[in-house]
Design an enzyme around this catalytic site. Structure first.
Site, PDB file in Angstrom:
ATOM      1  N   CYS A   1     -22.068 -13.170  36.271  1.00 49.30           N
ATOM      2  CA  CYS A   1     -21.265 -13.084  37.138  1.00 49.30           C
ATOM      3  C   CYS A   1     -22.935 -12.280  38.287  1.00 49.30           C
ATOM      4  CB  CYS A   1     -20.282 -12.198  37.197  1.00 49.30           C
ATOM      5  SG  CYS A   1     -20.554  -9.687  36.777  1.00 49.30           S
TER       6      CYS A   1
ATOM      7  N   LYS B   1     -32.466 -19.805  -9.618  1.00 44.57           N
ATOM      8  CA  LYS B   1     -32.344 -19.421  -8.180  1.00 44.57           C
ATOM      9  C   LYS B   1     -32.609 -20.803  -6.975  1.00 44.57           C
ATOM     10  CE  LYS B   1     -33.623 -15.422  -8.722  1.00 44.57           C
ATOM     11  NZ  LYS B   1     -34.586 -14.494  -8.470  1.00 44.57           N
TER      12      LYS B   1
ATOM     13  N   ASP C   1       1.035  -0.869  -0.078  1.00 43.82           N
ATOM     14  CA  ASP C   1       0.227  -0.331  -0.025  1.00 43.82           C
ATOM     15  C   ASP C   1       0.587   1.139  -0.011  1.00 43.82           C
ATOM     16  OD1 ASP C   1      -1.971  -1.788   0.059  1.00 43.82           O
ATOM     17  OD2 ASP C   1      -3.308  -0.988   2.215  1.00 43.82           O
TER      18      ASP C   1
ATOM     19  N   LYS D   1     -24.188 -16.015 -10.018  1.00 44.04           N
ATOM     20  CA  LYS D   1     -25.539 -14.642 -10.187  1.00 44.04           C
ATOM     21  C   LYS D   1     -25.396 -13.643  -8.835  1.00 44.04           C
ATOM     22  CE  LYS D   1     -30.636 -13.709 -10.928  1.00 44.04           C
ATOM     23  NZ  LYS D   1     -30.356 -12.831 -10.379  1.00 44.04           N
TER      24      LYS D   1
ATOM     25  N   CYS E   1     -26.087  -9.699  35.520  1.00 43.88           N
ATOM     26  CA  CYS E   1     -25.501  -9.672  34.663  1.00 43.88           C
ATOM     27  C   CYS E   1     -25.744 -11.484  34.595  1.00 43.88           C
ATOM     28  CB  CYS E   1     -24.161  -9.411  34.793  1.00 43.88           C
ATOM     29  SG  CYS E   1     -22.830 -10.818  34.092  1.00 43.88           S
TER      30      CYS E   1
ATOM     31  N   LYS F   1     -25.725 -19.371 -19.453  1.00 49.23           N
ATOM     32  CA  LYS F   1     -26.074 -18.553 -21.074  1.00 49.23           C
ATOM     33  C   LYS F   1     -25.663 -19.210 -21.835  1.00 49.23           C
ATOM     34  CE  LYS F   1     -24.906 -14.279 -18.920  1.00 49.23           C
ATOM     35  NZ  LYS F   1     -24.015 -13.301 -18.125  1.00 49.23           N
TER      36      LYS F   1
ATOM     37  N   TYR G   1     -20.273  -9.411 -17.407  1.00 47.16           N
ATOM     38  CA  TYR G   1     -21.073 -10.630 -17.939  1.00 47.16           C
ATOM     39  C   TYR G   1     -21.227  -9.874 -18.506  1.00 47.16           C
ATOM     40  CZ  TYR G   1     -24.785  -9.011 -15.335  1.00 47.16           C
ATOM     41  OH  TYR G   1     -26.060  -7.793 -15.332  1.00 47.16           O
TER      42      TYR G   1
ATOM     43  N   ASP H   1     -25.678 -11.016  -6.288  1.00 47.43           N
ATOM     44  CA  ASP H   1     -26.833  -9.926  -5.710  1.00 47.43           C
ATOM     45  C   ASP H   1     -26.480  -8.672  -5.831  1.00 47.43           C
ATOM     46  OD1 ASP H   1     -29.798  -9.595  -5.098  1.00 47.43           O
ATOM     47  OD2 ASP H   1     -29.413 -11.101  -3.071  1.00 47.43           O
TER      48      ASP H   1
ATOM     49  N   GLU I   1     -22.238 -18.920 -14.880  1.00 48.73           N
ATOM     50  CA  GLU I   1     -21.445 -17.888 -13.698  1.00 48.73           C
ATOM     51  C   GLU I   1     -22.611 -17.799 -12.899  1.00 48.73           C
ATOM     52  OE1 GLU I   1     -22.501 -14.394 -16.278  1.00 48.73           O
ATOM     53  OE2 GLU I   1     -21.110 -15.214 -18.323  1.00 48.73           O
TER      54      GLU I   1
ATOM     55  N   CYS J   1     -22.981  -4.945  31.101  1.00 49.62           N
ATOM     56  CA  CYS J   1     -22.780  -5.559  33.347  1.00 49.62           C
ATOM     57  C   CYS J   1     -21.580  -4.504  32.855  1.00 49.62           C
ATOM     58  CB  CYS J   1     -22.229  -6.776  32.364  1.00 49.62           C
ATOM     59  SG  CYS J   1     -21.154  -7.509  34.743  1.00 49.62           S
TER      60      CYS J   1
ATOM     61  N   CYS K   1     -15.852  -9.219  35.414  1.00 45.17           N
ATOM     62  CA  CYS K   1     -17.144 -10.558  34.813  1.00 45.17           C
ATOM     63  C   CYS K   1     -16.455 -11.057  34.330  1.00 45.17           C
ATOM     64  CB  CYS K   1     -17.681  -9.624  33.964  1.00 45.17           C
ATOM     65  SG  CYS K   1     -19.127 -10.951  33.381  1.00 45.17           S
TER      66      CYS K   1
HETATM   67  S1  IVH Z   1     -26.716 -11.905 -17.458  1.00 50.22           S
HETATM   68  C1  IVH Z   1     -30.154  -9.993 -20.471  1.00 50.22           C
HETATM   69  N1  IVH Z   1     -25.309 -13.054 -15.332  1.00 50.22           N
HETATM   70  O1  IVH Z   1     -29.683 -10.750 -12.449  1.00 50.22           O
HETATM   71  C2  IVH Z   1     -28.707 -10.393 -19.819  1.00 50.22           C
HETATM   72  N2  IVH Z   1     -27.293 -11.024 -15.096  1.00 50.22           N
HETATM   73  O2  IVH Z   1     -32.634 -11.980 -12.968  1.00 50.22           O
HETATM   74  C3  IVH Z   1     -28.835 -10.164 -18.788  1.00 50.22           C
HETATM   75  N3  IVH Z   1     -27.421 -10.601 -12.713  1.00 50.22           N
HETATM   76  O3  IVH Z   1     -30.690  -8.136 -14.128  1.00 50.22           O
HETATM   77  C4  IVH Z   1     -28.107 -10.253 -16.979  1.00 50.22           C
HETATM   78  N4  IVH Z   1     -25.302 -11.934 -11.843  1.00 50.22           N
HETATM   79  O4  IVH Z   1     -28.490  -7.997 -13.055  1.00 50.22           O
HETATM   80  C5  IVH Z   1     -26.478 -11.749 -15.969  1.00 50.22           C
HETATM   81  N5  IVH Z   1     -23.473 -13.433 -14.356  1.00 50.22           N
HETATM   82  C6  IVH Z   1     -25.012 -12.503 -15.041  1.00 50.22           C
HETATM   83  C7  IVH Z   1     -26.099 -11.844 -13.726  1.00 50.22           C
HETATM   84  C8  IVH Z   1     -27.059 -11.280 -13.597  1.00 50.22           C
HETATM   85  C9  IVH Z   1     -26.194 -11.324 -11.718  1.00 50.22           C
HETATM   86  C10 IVH Z   1     -28.341 -10.289 -12.217  1.00 50.22           C
HETATM   87  C11 IVH Z   1     -28.666  -9.156 -13.029  1.00 50.22           C
HETATM   88  C12 IVH Z   1     -29.614  -9.121 -14.035  1.00 50.22           C
HETATM   89  C13 IVH Z   1     -30.253 -10.306 -12.940  1.00 50.22           C
HETATM   90  C14 IVH Z   1     -31.149 -11.235 -13.167  1.00 50.22           C
END
Ligand code: IVH
Length: 677
Positions: free
Chosen positions: A413, A318, A36, A118, A410, A294, A230, A120, A116, A428, A433
C-alpha cells in the site's frame, strides 16, 4: 482405622481411580469421555480432600504430577541393561540385506516382523515397582543415565499406576520408549521464546531434551511432552514371547503405544509399510525420522544377538532427511494481518521429501543477519511436518553480496514501515492497508480460528476487492445475492459458504478473541483471557477502564500477559471502531461467554513484580508459577506491590522497591513462597 477415616480413604481412592481412567482416555487414547470442566471438577474434589487429609497424599496420586521440587542437579543411575541404538538402512536393498542376515542366522526362510514409527525424540527408561512408577532415567551414554523421575512424572501419558493385572505384567518391570515434543507444543514454546527475545530451538528433539533436563519439574510440565512406549524389560531382560504381544500388553497396562504399528508377515509387508509412511508422516502431529523394524519372535532375538552397539533383531529404516540445497533467487517481503513484514526467500525450486519447495521464511531482519544470507547464496533448506520450510544455513555465498534491506514503504500500500525499538519486526502502520485486511479475514476464517471452510485466498481476494468485506463482521452480513455476484461462485458453493459461516457462530469464545487479530494475542493467550475473565464483556470492561494503568494492571493478572500484550489488548478495545466491530459480532450471534478457571490460593491476593534475570526460570515461567498459586504479577512497582523478585542485573524497579519499602526477595525466596524451594 476409624470408620470415618476409612471412608475418606475409600473416597479418595475411588476418585483417583476415576481420574486415572479419564487421564488415560484423554492423554493416552486421545478419546476423552468427559469435558475439561468435568475433569477439572474431579481433580479439584480430590485436591480438596487431600488438603484436608494430607496424611493420605501418595506419590502416585494424579494430583502429584506437578509441584515437585527443583533440584540441584541430576543423580546418575546405572541402566538395568545397555540402552542400545539401532543400525540403519537407507534403501530397500539395505533392508533386504538385513533380512537375509536375519534368515541366515536364525535358519528360517522368512520371519515375522513388527513395524513401528521411529519417533524423533529422546529415549527414556521408566521403572515400575508394585505396578507404580518409581523412576525415569535418560539414555545417557547407554550404560548410565540421569534420574529425571520428577520431570517424567509431569508427562501426562506416563501412567503413574500401571494396570498390571489387565496386562498380565509382573509387579516389577521396565518400559523403554521415546519422549517427544509434538509440533504444536514446539511451536508454542518457540513463540514464547521469541516473545522473550530468546533464540528459537532448532527442532522438537532439542527442545524436548531441554525440557526433560530442566531442574524444575514445573517447567517440564509446561512443555506438554508425550511418551510412547516400545520396549519391555523384566529384571533387565527381554520378557515374553513376541514384540507384538508386548506392545499390546503395554497398551493394556495404560501406556501410550503408537497406534501406527503393524504386524508384518514378511519383509514385503514391511517394505509396504515403509513406503506408505514415507508420505503419511507429513500428517503426523510429531516428527518421525524413519521406521523401526523388529523381529517379532523374542526367542529369535537371542539367536541374533548384537553387532557392537546395536541388536541384529532390529533395524531403523531412515527416511531421507527432508532437506535440500538450493539457491536464493530473490528475497521478497510479505505483509501479514498485523502489518508485519516477513522477508521470504524465493528459491530455485527444489524437491524435498515428495514436494517441491520454492519459498522459505526468513522470519525477520535478525534472522537474516544471523544466517548472513544474501540473494544468490546457496543454502540448506529444511522441512518438517506441517512447519513452513526454513533456511538452516548458507552453504556457499554467491558472487555478488548485496545486503538485503527492509523496504521503507509497504510493498502493498506504500504506507510507512517502522521498526519499534527493541522489537524484531518491521511493520506497515497504515490501518487501511489492503494486505492487512485480506490477511485478517483469512486469519479469522482459517481452520484454527473460526474454521469457515471455503473462505480461502480466492474468495477473500474477491470479497476485499469488491468491497463486500471491509471487516470480519461483514462476513456475517454476506448473503446469497452478494456471493452469487462473484466470479466462479455457483448456487451450491454459495450455500456451502453460508452454512460454514453459520456454523462458525457456535465456536467458543477463545476462537472469537483469537480471530479479532489483536496483536500478540495468539491462540494460547486467548485461552488464558477466557479462563481469567470468563466473558468478552468482562475482558472489555477491564481493558477499557478509564485509567490506563489500572487497565494494564488488570490485564497483567492473566497468565502469560505482560505489559506489551496488555497494552496491545487495551489499545485494541479502546478504539471505537473495534468496539463497533465487537458489537456487530455480538448481534451476529457469536459466542461471547466462556468458562473461568479455578486457580491455587497459596499466594491469593499477593502482587509480585519481577526484575532482572533469574537462573532457573524465564520471566513467563516464573509468572505462571506465581499465577498458578493464585498470585498476580504486574509490570511496575507501587505501594500495592507485595514482593519484588530481583534476579541478576535488576533494573530501576529494584530502586523503586527500596524507595517504597517493598519487600525484595530473590529467586530462592520466591520458591519458598511457592513452596517449591
Ligand atoms: S527400539 C535396542 N523402537 O531410535 C532397541 N527405538 O536409532 C532400541 N526410537 O535410541 C530402541 N522410535 O531413541 C525403538 N519404535 C522405536 C523407536 C525407537 C524411536 C529411537 C530410540 C533409539 C533410536 C535408535
Amino acid at each position: 482405622m476409624a470408620a470415618a477415616a476409612k471412608n475418606v480413604q475409600n473416597k479418595i481412592e475411588a476418585l483417583r481411580e476415576k481420574i486415572r481412567y479419564h487421564e488415560h482416555r484423554y492423554y493416552v487414547l486421545d478419546d476423552p469421555e468427559i469435558g475439561d470442566a468435568e475433569f477439572d471438577r474431579l481433580v479439584n474434589e480430590l485436591k480438596k480432600l487431600e488438603a484436608e487429609h494430607p496424611e493420605l497424599i501418595a506419590p502416585d496420586s494424579p494430583t502429584q504430577r506437578v509441584g515437585g521440587k527443583p533440584r540441584e542437579g541430576f543423580v546418575k543411575v546405572a541402566h538395568s541393561s545397555q540402552m542400545l541404538s539401532l543400525d540403519n538402512a537407507y534403501n530397500e536393498q539395505e533392508l533386504r540385506d538385513w533380512e537375509r542376515r536375519v534368515n541366515e542366522l536364525t535358519g528360517q526362510k522368512s520371519v515375522e516382523y513388527v513395524c513401528e514409527l521411529k519417533m524423533d525424540g529422546l529415549s527414556m527408561a521408566l521403572r515400575y515397582q508394585g505396578g507404580r512408577f518409581v523412576r525415569g532415567i535418560t539414555r545417557g551414554d547407554g550404560s548410565t543415565g540421569e534420574d529425571v523421575t520428577e520431570n517424567v512424572r509431569t508427562i501426562r501419558s506416563v501412567p503413574l499406576v500401571a494396570d498390571i493385572k489387565k496386562a498380565r505384567l509382573p509387579a516389577e518391570f521396565e518400559v523403554r520408549g521415546e519422549v517427544i515434543m509434538p509440533h504444536k507444543a514446539f511451536e508454542r514454546m518457540n513463540e514464547e521464546r521469541e516473545r522473550q527475545g530468546l533464540p528459537r530451538f532448532a527442532n522438537p528433539r532439542n527442545a524436548g531434551a531441554g525440557a526433560v533436563r530442566v531442574l524444575d519439574p514445573n517447567i517440564t510440565a509446561l512443555r506438554r511432552l508425550d511418551f510412547h512406549a516400545y520396549f519391555l524389560l523384566v529384571n533387565g531382560r527381554v520378557h515374553g514371547k513376541e514384540q507384538w504381544e508386548n506392545l499390546e500388553a503395554l497398551s493394556a497396562a495404560g501406556f501410550k503405544v503408537n497406534p501406527h504399528r503393524r504386524f508384518a508377515k514378511n519383509i514385503d509387508d514391511v517394505w509396504e509399510f515403509i513406503r506408505e509412511w514415507e508420505e503419511k508422516r507429513e500428517s503426523l502431529p510429531y516428527e518421525i525420522d524413519g521406521i523401526v523394524v523388529k523381529v517379532n519372535r523374542l526367542a529369535l532375538w537371542n539367536e541374533l544377538g548384537f553387532t557392537g552397539k546395536a541388536p541384529r533383531w532390529a533395524i531403523a529404516y531412515k527416511y531421507a532427511a527432508r532437506a535440500g540445497v538450493t539457491i536464493i533467487e530473490d528475497i521478497k517481503v510479505q505483509v501479514g494481518r498485523t502489518g508485519k513484514l516477513t522477508p521470504v526467500a524465493w528459491l530455485k525450486p527444489v524437491p524435498i521429501g515428495g514436494t517441491t519447495v520454492s519459498r522459505a521464511t526468513l522470519h525477520n531482519m535478525d534472522e537474516i543477519e544471523r544466517l548472513g544470507v544474501h540473494v544468490g547464496d546457496t543454502v540448506q533448506v529444511e522441512r518438517g511436518g506441517d512447519v513452513i520450510p526454513k533456511i538452516v544455513e548458507v552453504v556457499e555465498h554467491g558472487k555478488t553480496e548485496e545486503a538485503f534491506h527492509m523496504p521503507e514503504r509497504c510493498p502493498e500500500c506504500g504506507g510507512h514501515v517502522v521498526r519499534v525499538e527493541g522489537e524484531a519486526d518491521h511493520r506497515c502502520v497504515n490501518a487501511n492497508c489492503p494486505a492487512k485486511l485480506r490477511e485478517s479475514i483469512l486469519h479469522f476464517a482459517s481452520r484454527g480460528v473460526m474454521n469457515i471452510e471455503g473462505m480461502g485466498d480466492a474468495l477473500v481476494n474477491q470479497l476485499v476487492e469488491r468491497g463486500l468485506v471491509r471487516s470480519v463482521a461483514d462476513i456475517y452480513d454476506l448473503n446469497k445475492d452478494k456471493l452469487l455476484s462473484l466470479e466462479r461462485m455457483g448456487d451450491k458453493s454459495a450455500r456451502n459458504v453460508l452454512n460454514e459461516i453459520e456454523g462458525s457462530k457456535k465456536l467458543p469464545l477463545e476462537r472469537v478473541i483469537y480471530g479479532l487479530g489483536i496483536r500478540f494475542v495468539g491462540e494460547r493467550t486467548a485461552e488464558f483471557l477466557v479462563q481469567h475473565f470468563g466473558s468478552l464483556d468482562d475482558l472489555i470492561e477491564a481493558a477499557t477502564l478509564p485509567e490506563e494503568a489500572a487497565a494494564i494492571e488488570k490485564l497483567e493478572q492473566v497468565e502469560e500477559v505482560g505489559p506489551r500484550i496488555a497494552a496491545s489488548i487495551r489499545e485494541f478495545f479502546v478504539e471505537p471502531k473495534n468496539r463497533e466491530l465487537v458489537e456487530r459480532l455480538r448481534k451476529a450471534g457469536l459466542q461471547f461467554k466462556g468458562k473461568r478457571k479455578e486457580r491455587g490460593t497459596r499466594l491469593a491476593g499477593k502482587t509480585f513484580v519481577l526484575t532482572g534475570a533469574m537462573e532457573k526460570y524465564t520471566r513467563d515461567e516464573a509468572k505462571k508459577l506465581i499465577e498458578d498459586a493464585g498470585g498476580k504479577v504486574v509490570g511496575s512497582v507501587s505501594k500495592k506491590t507485595d514482593y519484588v523478585v530481583a534476579g541478576a542485573e535488576p533494573g530501576s524497579k529494584l530502586d523503586k522497591a527500596r524507595e517504597l519499602g517493598v519487600n525484595v526477595i530473590d529467586e530462592n525466596g520466591m520458591e519458598e513462597l511457592l513452596g517449591v524451594g
